[in-house]
Design an enzyme around this catalytic site. Structure first.
Site, PDB file in Angstrom:
ATOM      1  N   ARG A  76     -11.970   6.164 -34.942  1.00 39.60           N
ATOM      2  CA  ARG A  76     -10.852   5.583 -34.208  1.00 39.60           C
ATOM      3  C   ARG A  76     -11.401   4.523 -33.267  1.00 39.60           C
ATOM      4  O   ARG A  76     -12.525   4.627 -32.782  1.00 39.60           O
ATOM      5  CB  ARG A  76     -10.097   6.647 -33.407  1.00 39.60           C
ATOM      6  CG  ARG A  76      -9.234   7.576 -34.250  1.00 39.60           C
ATOM      7  CD  ARG A  76      -8.064   6.840 -34.891  1.00 39.60           C
ATOM      8  NE  ARG A  76      -7.146   7.729 -35.583  1.00 39.60           N
ATOM      9  CZ  ARG A  76      -7.227   8.039 -36.870  1.00 39.60           C
ATOM     10  NH1 ARG A  76      -8.228   7.547 -37.594  1.00 39.60           N
ATOM     11  NH2 ARG A  76      -6.338   8.834 -37.440  1.00 39.60           N
TER      12      ARG A  76
ATOM     13  N   GLU B 105      -5.592  -1.901 -31.169  1.00 41.03           N
ATOM     14  CA  GLU B 105      -5.232  -1.937 -32.585  1.00 41.03           C
ATOM     15  C   GLU B 105      -3.716  -1.981 -32.711  1.00 41.03           C
ATOM     16  O   GLU B 105      -3.042  -1.155 -32.086  1.00 41.03           O
ATOM     17  CB  GLU B 105      -5.777  -0.696 -33.297  1.00 41.03           C
ATOM     18  CG  GLU B 105      -5.617  -0.737 -34.806  1.00 41.03           C
ATOM     19  CD  GLU B 105      -6.262   0.444 -35.514  1.00 41.03           C
ATOM     20  OE1 GLU B 105      -5.558   1.116 -36.290  1.00 41.03           O
ATOM     21  OE2 GLU B 105      -7.458   0.699 -35.278  1.00 41.03           O
TER      22      GLU B 105
ATOM     23  N   HIS C  16      -7.743  -1.169 -40.679  1.00 39.09           N
ATOM     24  CA  HIS C  16      -7.499   0.274 -40.758  1.00 39.09           C
ATOM     25  C   HIS C  16      -7.002   0.664 -42.158  1.00 39.09           C
ATOM     26  O   HIS C  16      -5.949   1.308 -42.309  1.00 39.09           O
ATOM     27  CB  HIS C  16      -6.488   0.711 -39.689  1.00 39.09           C
ATOM     28  CG  HIS C  16      -6.618   2.156 -39.319  1.00 39.09           C
ATOM     29  ND1 HIS C  16      -6.273   2.655 -38.083  1.00 39.09           N
ATOM     30  CD2 HIS C  16      -7.060   3.235 -40.030  1.00 39.09           C
ATOM     31  CE1 HIS C  16      -6.489   3.958 -38.048  1.00 39.09           C
ATOM     32  NE2 HIS C  16      -6.970   4.334 -39.214  1.00 39.09           N
TER      33      HIS C  16
END
Length: 305
Positions: free
Chosen positions: A221, A249, A268
């Site tokens: 993450r 993000e 991602h």
């Protein structure tokens, strides 16, 4: 006869449960307002990308008994989970896709594929020697099921794999050993879950302990890494990075990570594959059959993770 109401993220998920008796599926993919009747939902399977207003939505779901994610990470839901609700993640679903991405990212950066793509776009024959994965030491930080899948895929690349988990076990180092392990690693792969303990763990000291020329691969993450500290190291040209996740993000236009030297960024996508989708549907059906039969569920999250 009572009908159990379930929210699922896709028509495919509804289809895979369509033959279960006394089950009513409503598709909520997160792209619009939540459907009505939240207070009647007993099982919620949220979409891959977290929806807006999770705390408020969960507070309305007074009948909720099971929240089954399609992700390994549960950080958007865990802090807001009502009492009496079982939380299960999708451990194993994204192992193949994420491990495959990590290997591909290592090779792409070490063999300088992004630079060759840019040269191709210019019509330039840019011959040069590159790095190589062979003979490297790959340090896997967060050695769980994805780490195991990654090690299996690295087996043919003639590398030395060093495993690290939160606590030591046979063949796996404890996280407290990182200061002495980082300086010998050519590639450091992050696969830790997002928890309060891992937030910002890859800070200036962590990055400073990495050897010159090492590659940081983040498939965990974005918040695991201190972005400012990483940008500072990249701008020195001392290390390189392959990132599938960032903080913030999505990465906004103009952010320094876009143009930092030696960084390869993907949006991602590591687990966004047909294999993951197939495995998520299999897990969902298996969990619902267990739930309906009153059997123990898989991947139950307790504590912080």
């Amino acid at each position: 006869m009572r009908v159990m109401k379930i929210w699922v993220p896709s028509e495919a998920a509804a289809d895979v449960l369509s033959d279960l008796p006394d089950v009513e599926c409503t598709v909520y993919d997160g792209t619009g307002p939540a459907p009505g009747g939240a207070e009647e939902v007993e099982v919620w399977v949220p979409p891959l990308v977290p929806v807006a207003g999770i705390p408020e939505l969960l507070a309305r779901m007074s009948s909720l008994r099971l929240l089954q994610t399609v992700t390994a990470g549960v950080e958007p839901y865990r802090p807001h989970l009502p009492e009496g609700v079982t939380l299960c993640n999708a451990r194993g679903v994204h192992d193949a896709g994420t491990a495959e991405w990590a290997v591909g990212a290592m090779i792409a950066v070490l063999r300088e594929f992004p630079g060759f793509v840019r040269a191709q776009e210019r019509g330039e024959w840019a011959y040069r020697h590159t790095g190589v994965l062979a003979d490297s030491t790959v340090l896997i930080v967060g050695y769980g099921s994805i780490g195991e899948a990654l090690e299996r895929r690295l087996a043919g690349f003639e590398v030395d794999v060093v495993r690290v988990a939160r606590t030591a076990r046979e063949g796996v180092h404890g996280q407290d050993e990182l200061p002495r392990l980082l300086p010998r690693a050519d590639v450091v792969v992050l696969l830790v879950p997002a928890t309060p303990a891992t937030a910002g763990m890859v800070d200036a000291a962590f990055l400073g302990a990495m050897k010159d020329g090492a590659l940081l691969v983040n498939a965990a993450r974005g918040g695991v890494v201190d972005t400012g500290a990483l940008v500072a190291e990249l701008e020195k040209g001392r290390i390189r990075a392959a990132l599938d996740v960032t903080d913030p993000e999505p990465l906004p236009p103009g952010h320094p990570l876009w143009t930092a030297p030696g960084v390869f960024v993907t949006p991602h996508v590591a687990g966004s594959t047909p294999a993951s989708a197939r495995r998520a549907l299999r897990l969902l059906r298996s969990q619902l059959l267990r739930y309906l039969a009153g059997e123990p569920l898989k991947n139950v999250i307790t504590g912080s993770y």
